[in-house]
Scaffold this motif. Structure first.
Motif, PDB file in Angstrom:
ATOM      1  N   GLY A 155       0.783  -1.232   0.000  1.00  0.00           N
ATOM      2  CA  GLY A 155       0.000   0.000   0.000  1.00  0.00           C
ATOM      3  C   GLY A 155       0.815   1.283   0.000  1.00  0.00           C
ATOM      4  N   TYR A 156       2.059   1.221   0.477  1.00  0.00           N
ATOM      5  CA  TYR A 156       2.848   2.445   0.631  1.00  0.00           C
ATOM      6  C   TYR A 156       4.145   2.477  -0.170  1.00  0.00           C
ATOM      7  N   SER A 157       4.444   1.441  -0.930  1.00  0.00           N
ATOM      8  CA  SER A 157       5.708   1.417  -1.691  1.00  0.00           C
ATOM      9  C   SER A 157       5.827   2.599  -2.642  1.00  0.00           C
ATOM     10  N   ARG A 158       4.782   2.847  -3.373  1.00  0.00           N
ATOM     11  CA  ARG A 158       4.808   3.952  -4.344  1.00  0.00           C
ATOM     12  C   ARG A 158       5.004   5.298  -3.632  1.00  0.00           C
ATOM     13  N   TYR A 159       4.314   5.479  -2.512  1.00  0.00           N
ATOM     14  CA  TYR A 159       4.428   6.720  -1.744  1.00  0.00           C
ATOM     15  C   TYR A 159       5.859   6.912  -1.237  1.00  0.00           C
ATOM     16  N   VAL A 160       6.430   5.870  -0.647  1.00  0.00           N
ATOM     17  CA  VAL A 160       7.794   5.955  -0.104  1.00  0.00           C
ATOM     18  C   VAL A 160       8.787   6.248  -1.228  1.00  0.00           C
ATOM     19  N   SER A 161       8.621   5.588  -2.364  1.00  0.00           N
ATOM     20  CA  SER A 161       9.515   5.828  -3.506  1.00  0.00           C
ATOM     21  C   SER A 161       9.425   7.273  -3.993  1.00  0.00           C
ATOM     22  N   THR A 162       8.223   7.829  -3.996  1.00  0.00           N
ATOM     23  CA  THR A 162       8.037   9.216  -4.424  1.00  0.00           C
ATOM     24  C   THR A 162       8.709  10.182  -3.462  1.00  0.00           C
ATOM     25  N   VAL A 163       8.565   9.934  -2.160  1.00  0.00           N
ATOM     26  CA  VAL A 163       9.218  10.790  -1.159  1.00  0.00           C
ATOM     27  C   VAL A 163      10.732  10.764  -1.367  1.00  0.00           C
ATOM     28  N   ILE A 164      11.274   9.598  -1.562  1.00  0.00           N
ATOM     29  CA  ILE A 164      12.725   9.458  -1.762  1.00  0.00           C
ATOM     30  C   ILE A 164      13.153  10.140  -3.056  1.00  0.00           C
ATOM     31  N   ALA A 165      12.428   9.913  -4.127  1.00  0.00           N
ATOM     32  CA  ALA A 165      12.771  10.537  -5.413  1.00  0.00           C
ATOM     33  C   ALA A 165      12.733  12.057  -5.311  1.00  0.00           C
ATOM     34  N   ASN A 166      11.752  12.602  -4.589  1.00  0.00           N
ATOM     35  CA  ASN A 166      11.666  14.053  -4.415  1.00  0.00           C
ATOM     36  C   ASN A 166      12.857  14.589  -3.637  1.00  0.00           C
ATOM     37  N   GLN A 167      13.349  13.840  -2.671  1.00  0.00           N
ATOM     38  CA  GLN A 167      14.514  14.275  -1.904  1.00  0.00           C
ATOM     39  C   GLN A 167      15.785  14.176  -2.736  1.00  0.00           C
ATOM     40  N   LEU A 168      15.918  13.100  -3.483  1.00  0.00           N
ATOM     41  CA  LEU A 168      17.152  12.877  -4.243  1.00  0.00           C
ATOM     42  C   LEU A 168      17.257  13.742  -5.484  1.00  0.00           C
ATOM     43  N   ARG A 169      16.131  14.125  -6.047  1.00  0.00           N
ATOM     44  CA  ARG A 169      16.062  14.927  -7.267  1.00  0.00           C
ATOM     45  C   ARG A 169      17.004  14.391  -8.333  1.00  0.00           C
ATOM     46  N   ASP A 170      18.012  15.150  -8.686  1.00  0.00           N
ATOM     47  CA  ASP A 170      18.924  14.792  -9.771  1.00  0.00           C
ATOM     48  C   ASP A 170      19.956  13.740  -9.378  1.00  0.00           C
ATOM     49  N   PHE A 171      19.985  13.374  -8.092  1.00  0.00           N
ATOM     50  CA  PHE A 171      20.999  12.439  -7.622  1.00  0.00           C
ATOM     51  C   PHE A 171      20.481  11.009  -7.591  1.00  0.00           C
ATOM     52  N   SER A 172      19.378  10.744  -8.251  1.00  0.00           N
ATOM     53  CA  SER A 172      18.761   9.437  -8.079  1.00  0.00           C
ATOM     54  C   SER A 172      18.780   8.608  -9.344  1.00  0.00           C
ATOM     55  N   CYS A 173      18.676   7.331  -9.131  1.00  0.00           N
ATOM     56  CA  CYS A 173      18.401   6.387 -10.191  1.00  0.00           C
ATOM     57  C   CYS A 173      17.454   5.373  -9.585  1.00  0.00           C
ATOM     58  N   ILE A 174      16.773   4.627 -10.409  1.00  0.00           N
ATOM     59  CA  ILE A 174      15.737   3.724  -9.917  1.00  0.00           C
ATOM     60  C   ILE A 174      16.296   2.709  -8.924  1.00  0.00           C
ATOM     61  N   THR A 175      17.521   2.266  -9.138  1.00  0.00           N
ATOM     62  CA  THR A 175      18.135   1.282  -8.243  1.00  0.00           C
ATOM     63  C   THR A 175      18.318   1.855  -6.841  1.00  0.00           C
ATOM     64  N   VAL A 176      18.781   3.097  -6.757  1.00  0.00           N
ATOM     65  CA  VAL A 176      18.984   3.742  -5.456  1.00  0.00           C
ATOM     66  C   VAL A 176      17.646   3.953  -4.765  1.00  0.00           C
ATOM     67  N   ILE A 177      16.645   4.394  -5.510  1.00  0.00           N
ATOM     68  CA  ILE A 177      15.319   4.620  -4.932  1.00  0.00           C
ATOM     69  C   ILE A 177      14.754   3.316  -4.390  1.00  0.00           C
ATOM     70  N   GLU A 178      14.888   2.237  -5.155  1.00  0.00           N
ATOM     71  CA  GLU A 178      14.391   0.931  -4.698  1.00  0.00           C
ATOM     72  C   GLU A 178      15.134   0.463  -3.455  1.00  0.00           C
ATOM     73  N   GLU A 179      16.438   0.657  -3.447  1.00  0.00           N
ATOM     74  CA  GLU A 179      17.247   0.230  -2.304  1.00  0.00           C
ATOM     75  C   GLU A 179      16.873   1.015  -1.046  1.00  0.00           C
ATOM     76  N   LEU A 180      16.732   2.328  -1.185  1.00  0.00           N
ATOM     77  CA  LEU A 180      16.363   3.142  -0.026  1.00  0.00           C
ATOM     78  C   LEU A 180      14.941   2.837   0.434  1.00  0.00           C
ATOM     79  N   SER A 181      14.053   2.558  -0.500  1.00  0.00           N
ATOM     80  CA  SER A 181      12.679   2.172  -0.132  1.00  0.00           C
ATOM     81  C   SER A 181      12.693   0.884   0.677  1.00  0.00           C
ATOM     82  N   ALA A 182      13.479  -0.069   0.232  1.00  0.00           N
ATOM     83  CA  ALA A 182      13.596  -1.327   0.970  1.00  0.00           C
ATOM     84  C   ALA A 182      14.142  -1.080   2.369  1.00  0.00           C
ATOM     85  N   ASP A 183      15.104  -0.166   2.484  1.00  0.00           N
ATOM     86  CA  ASP A 183      15.659   0.180   3.791  1.00  0.00           C
ATOM     87  C   ASP A 183      14.590   0.763   4.716  1.00  0.00           C
ATOM     88  N   VAL A 184      13.697   1.575   4.152  1.00  0.00           N
ATOM     89  CA  VAL A 184      12.619   2.177   4.946  1.00  0.00           C
ATOM     90  C   VAL A 184      11.724   1.078   5.515  1.00  0.00           C
TER      91      VAL A 184
END
Length: 184
Positions: free
Chosen positions: A25-54
């Protein structure tokens, strides 16, 4: 909408199905929060990894959570994970003035509405009206998520001066935005 309190109670008792419901229910939300924080410093792999950490953090703390607002807790942890990632990568923000002058810093992203994009442009213009040192400190602190200590170290300025520039820059930015009708 998920019943957060019920899910948290189930999670606290070690219910793996409740955990799966939360992740689903919250994976997409968490990924969006992370992507918004990372902005230009992100790639899908990093976002997925940080989401898993959350979500790992949620499971690890399931018995000791004191919140009844799961979404808020997930958001705070996601933001902190993203900021810590940026800091751990020692991402350098070089030539901030050039970026402002060339309008290459895009404060908007795909998740913002048209109104938010207009506000971002106004903020960018307002930042351009600040003194270089105040603008640099604000950008380093808010855009690049650098700590006051890191800004102090990288700019060769003492911590008190960085804090003063941050305070003055915020006040001047607020004043400029109020004159432009962006804040109340």
């Amino acid at each position: 909408m998920l019943d957060e309190k019920r899910l948290l109670r189930r999670l606290a008792s070690g219910d793996e199905e409740a955990f799966r419901e939360i992740v689903s229910g919250y994976s997409r939300y968490v990924s969006t929060v992370i992507a918004n924080q990372l902005r230009d410093f992100s790639c899908i792999t990093v976002i997925e990894e940080l989401s898993a950490d959350v979500f790992f953090e949620l499971w690890r703390n399931r018995g000791t959570l004191t919140t009844s607002h799961l979404r808020g807790w997930l958001s705070a942890v996601a933001r902190n994970k993203a900021k810590n990632y940026i800091r751990s990568q020692k991402l350098v923000c070089e030539s901030l003035d050039d970026s402002i002058a060339e309008n290459t810093i895009d404060l908007s992203d795909d998740f913002l509405s048209l109104e938010k994009e207009e506000q971002a442009k106004e903020i960018q213009l307002a930042l351009g009206k600040l003194k270089r040192q105040e603008r640099e400190v604000l950008l380093r602190y808010y855009y690049y998520n650098q700590t006051v200590a890191t800004i102090s170290e990288e700019t060769g300025t003492n911590v008190a001066t960085v804090k003063t520039r941050l305070q003055r820059g915020r006040a001047k930015l607020r004043e400029i935005l109020e004159k432009g009708g962006l804040t109340k």
